[in-house]
Design a protein around this motif. Sequence first.
Motif, PDB file in Angstrom:
ATOM      1  N   THR A  20       0.859  -1.043   0.113  1.00 17.72           N
ATOM      2  CA  THR A  20       0.059  -0.064   0.034  1.00 17.72           C
ATOM      3  C   THR A  20       0.881   1.160  -0.144  1.00 17.72           C
ATOM      4  O   THR A  20       0.367   2.402  -0.273  1.00 17.72           O
ATOM      5  CB  THR A  20      -0.988   0.118   1.221  1.00 17.72           C
ATOM      6  N   VAL A  21       2.109   1.224   0.298  1.00 18.20           N
ATOM      7  CA  VAL A  21       3.035   2.245   0.341  1.00 18.20           C
ATOM      8  C   VAL A  21       3.615   2.458  -1.009  1.00 18.20           C
ATOM      9  O   VAL A  21       3.654   3.545  -1.535  1.00 18.20           O
ATOM     10  CB  VAL A  21       4.087   1.692   1.329  1.00 18.20           C
ATOM     11  N   ARG A  22       4.038   1.329  -1.801  1.00 16.06           N
ATOM     12  CA  ARG A  22       4.447   1.479  -3.200  1.00 16.06           C
ATOM     13  C   ARG A  22       3.822   0.664  -4.040  1.00 16.06           C
ATOM     14  O   ARG A  22       4.335  -0.732  -3.844  1.00 16.06           O
ATOM     15  CB  ARG A  22       6.137   1.297  -3.135  1.00 16.06           C
ATOM     16  N   HIS A  23       2.813   0.955  -4.873  1.00 14.05           N
ATOM     17  CA  HIS A  23       2.037   0.081  -5.661  1.00 14.05           C
ATOM     18  C   HIS A  23       2.804  -0.917  -6.668  1.00 14.05           C
ATOM     19  O   HIS A  23       2.394  -2.054  -7.340  1.00 14.05           O
ATOM     20  CB  HIS A  23       1.136   0.717  -6.431  1.00 14.05           C
ATOM     21  N   GLY A  24       3.944  -0.321  -6.942  1.00 13.83           N
ATOM     22  CA  GLY A  24       4.778  -1.378  -7.781  1.00 13.83           C
ATOM     23  C   GLY A  24       5.491  -2.509  -7.220  1.00 13.83           C
ATOM     24  O   GLY A  24       5.879  -3.402  -7.935  1.00 13.83           O
ATOM     25  N   SER A  25       5.432  -2.596  -5.847  1.00 17.01           N
ATOM     26  CA  SER A  25       5.790  -3.786  -5.237  1.00 17.01           C
ATOM     27  C   SER A  25       4.777  -4.895  -5.154  1.00 17.01           C
ATOM     28  O   SER A  25       3.857  -4.375  -4.340  1.00 17.01           O
ATOM     29  CB  SER A  25       6.485  -3.371  -3.942  1.00 17.01           C
ATOM     30  N   LEU A  26       5.091  -5.752  -5.667  1.00 20.23           N
ATOM     31  CA  LEU A  26       4.097  -7.123  -5.752  1.00 20.23           C
ATOM     32  C   LEU A  26       4.498  -8.471  -5.392  1.00 20.23           C
ATOM     33  O   LEU A  26       5.812  -8.504  -5.312  1.00 20.23           O
ATOM     34  CB  LEU A  26       3.370  -7.052  -7.412  1.00 20.23           C
ATOM     35  N   TYR A  27       3.861  -9.283  -5.125  1.00 20.56           N
ATOM     36  CA  TYR A  27       4.172 -10.645  -4.370  1.00 20.56           C
ATOM     37  C   TYR A  27       3.107 -11.633  -4.783  1.00 20.56           C
ATOM     38  O   TYR A  27       1.925 -11.381  -4.652  1.00 20.56           O
ATOM     39  CB  TYR A  27       4.605 -10.493  -3.017  1.00 20.56           C
ATOM     40  N   ILE A  28       3.549 -12.784  -5.065  1.00 18.41           N
ATOM     41  CA  ILE A  28       2.364 -13.768  -5.429  1.00 18.41           C
ATOM     42  C   ILE A  28       2.839 -14.970  -4.827  1.00 18.41           C
ATOM     43  O   ILE A  28       3.870 -15.440  -4.272  1.00 18.41           O
ATOM     44  CB  ILE A  28       2.618 -14.398  -6.931  1.00 18.41           C
ATOM     45  N   GLY A  29       1.573 -15.462  -4.038  1.00 16.72           N
ATOM     46  CA  GLY A  29       1.677 -16.531  -3.040  1.00 16.72           C
ATOM     47  C   GLY A  29       0.539 -17.566  -2.977  1.00 16.72           C
ATOM     48  O   GLY A  29      -0.385 -17.122  -3.730  1.00 16.72           O
ATOM     49  N   SER A  30       0.570 -18.588  -2.348  1.00 15.34           N
ATOM     50  CA  SER A  30      -0.565 -19.434  -2.099  1.00 15.34           C
ATOM     51  C   SER A  30      -0.934 -19.690  -0.545  1.00 15.34           C
ATOM     52  O   SER A  30       0.173 -19.763   0.207  1.00 15.34           O
ATOM     53  CB  SER A  30      -0.263 -20.705  -2.993  1.00 15.34           C
ATOM     54  N   THR A  31      -2.168 -20.024  -0.237  1.00 15.29           N
ATOM     55  CA  THR A  31      -2.510 -20.199   1.046  1.00 15.29           C
ATOM     56  C   THR A  31      -3.974 -20.808   1.249  1.00 15.29           C
ATOM     57  O   THR A  31      -4.950 -20.693   0.248  1.00 15.29           O
ATOM     58  CB  THR A  31      -2.472 -18.899   1.661  1.00 15.29           C
ATOM     59  N   PRO A  32      -4.151 -21.491   2.102  1.00 19.89           N
ATOM     60  CA  PRO A  32      -5.613 -21.962   2.679  1.00 19.89           C
ATOM     61  C   PRO A  32      -6.222 -20.793   3.512  1.00 19.89           C
ATOM     62  O   PRO A  32      -7.682 -20.970   3.755  1.00 19.89           O
ATOM     63  CB  PRO A  32      -5.289 -23.417   3.367  1.00 19.89           C
ATOM     64  N   ASN A  33      -5.395 -20.055   3.877  1.00 17.21           N
ATOM     65  CA  ASN A  33      -6.136 -18.980   4.996  1.00 17.21           C
ATOM     66  C   ASN A  33      -5.748 -17.442   4.387  1.00 17.21           C
ATOM     67  O   ASN A  33      -4.710 -17.171   5.486  1.00 17.21           O
ATOM     68  CB  ASN A  33      -5.863 -19.559   6.357  1.00 17.21           C
ATOM     69  N   PRO A  34      -6.281 -16.951   3.632  1.00 14.30           N
ATOM     70  CA  PRO A  34      -5.775 -15.604   3.249  1.00 14.30           C
ATOM     71  C   PRO A  34      -5.593 -14.575   4.530  1.00 14.30           C
ATOM     72  O   PRO A  34      -4.516 -13.742   4.515  1.00 14.30           O
ATOM     73  CB  PRO A  34      -6.940 -14.939   2.424  1.00 14.30           C
ATOM     74  N   PRO A  35      -6.633 -14.367   5.185  1.00 11.36           N
ATOM     75  CA  PRO A  35      -6.540 -13.459   6.401  1.00 11.36           C
ATOM     76  C   PRO A  35      -5.220 -13.576   7.229  1.00 11.36           C
ATOM     77  O   PRO A  35      -4.723 -12.779   7.502  1.00 11.36           O
ATOM     78  CB  PRO A  35      -7.837 -13.520   7.423  1.00 11.36           C
ATOM     79  N   ARG A  36      -5.218 -14.910   7.592  1.00 10.34           N
ATOM     80  CA  ARG A  36      -3.900 -15.226   8.545  1.00 10.34           C
ATOM     81  C   ARG A  36      -2.649 -15.027   7.829  1.00 10.34           C
ATOM     82  O   ARG A  36      -1.807 -14.434   8.245  1.00 10.34           O
ATOM     83  CB  ARG A  36      -3.945 -16.725   8.950  1.00 10.34           C
ATOM     84  N   ARG A  37      -2.740 -15.285   6.433  1.00  9.79           N
ATOM     85  CA  ARG A  37      -1.494 -15.063   5.622  1.00  9.79           C
ATOM     86  C   ARG A  37      -1.032 -13.773   5.350  1.00  9.79           C
ATOM     87  O   ARG A  37       0.258 -13.124   5.576  1.00  9.79           O
ATOM     88  CB  ARG A  37      -1.484 -15.763   4.211  1.00  9.79           C
TER      89      ARG A  37
END
Length: 344
Positions: A20-37
Motif C-alpha cells: 500500500t506504500v509502493r504499488h509497484g511492489s508485488l508478491y504472489i503466493g498461495s494459502t488456505p487461509n488468506p486473512p492469516r497469511r
Amino acid sequence: MTVQLKPIPALYCVYILRSTVRHGSLYIGSTPNPPRRLSQHNGQVKGGAMRTSRNSLRPWEMVALVSGFASSTAALKFEWALTNPHTSLHIPSESRLAFSTQRKRNGQPKRPSKSLTSILSNLHLLLSVPSFARWPLTVHFFAKDVHAAWLRWCNKAEKQLRGSLPVVTDFGENAVAVAAAVKPPDPSSVAEDAEEGAEEDVPTWGIHALPLDYQPLKEYVARGQDIFEFERQGDCVVCKEAIELDEGGLHAVCSNEGCEGVGHLRCWGSYLLRGEGGAGDEAVLPVGGKCPRCKGEVHWGTMMKELTLRVRGHMEVEKLLKMKRKRTARKKTEKTKGTGKEKV
C-alpha cells in the motif's frame, strides 16, 4: 510411502499481494487461509516471506486471488507458473507474454520484473491454457483499480476465457480506510494471542468474507450423508441402472437443494461432457451442466468436493454436522419426554 487421501480443501488460493506504500511492489503466493497469511506478511503474526518483511513496504494488501484449487499441490503449480511465466511449461512458447533478458550465475534465465499489468496478463493466459482452463476456479478482486486493469486486458486479449469462469468483486465500503489503518507493528510488542491469529475489529469484506471451512456445503453434505445412510440412492440418474453400494464405486449427488439425483461418477462425467458440446475430445473432466433429474445447474467442482468429503473426510464431516446432529438428538429427546415414553 503411504499416500494419504484427503478431501478437496474448503479453500486453497493463489493470491496477488501489493504494497500500500509502493504499488509497484508485488508478491504472489498461495494459502488456505488468506486473512492469516496477510497478517503474516504484515508482521502481525509469525511467518510470512522474507521479500515482504521490509517495514518500508508494509502494510500489504491482497488485491486479487484465484480460489478453487483441489489441493495445495495444484495451487503451488499454478503459483509457480504465474511467478515464472518465462519458463513455465504450462505456457506454450508461442504464447509467452514474459521473456527473460538476463541470466543467473548458474546460467538459468533470470525472472523478469513484475508489474500489475504483466501479472494480470499472465493470469489471463494461464486461465485459458488447457492445463488450467477446465479447473473449477474463481477469480476474486478486492481493489477497484486492479479489477479495472483486468477488464482492460480481457477486452484486448486475443484468447478469451471460458464463459463460465466466475469473476467476483468485493471492494468493501471502507476498503481504503481499513488498508490505511493497518500499521506494521513493533516486533517487540506483538502479543502471544496475535501469534495464534487473534484479531480485533476484523473487516467483514474482501478476504475476510471468504469461507475458510466447509460451512457453505453443510446442507449439501448432510443430504448426501442421509441418502447413502438410509440407502435412498435409487437408480443412476444417467444410465438408469441400479446403484449398488457394495460394488465399491464412486457416486455423485446433484448439488441442487431438494434434488436427490445420484449417479455413477463415470456416468455423470460423460453426461456433462456431452452437454458441454464444445469441450473437445481432449477434455477429460467436465465443468458443469444441468442435472438430468431436476434440470438445475450443477458444477463439477462442487460435486467433487462433496464426494471427496463423503468418502475421504469423515473427520471433517463429523465436525461440520456435529451441531446439527446434537440439535436433532435433543429434539428427539424432548419429544420422547413430552409423550412420557422412553425411546429405545
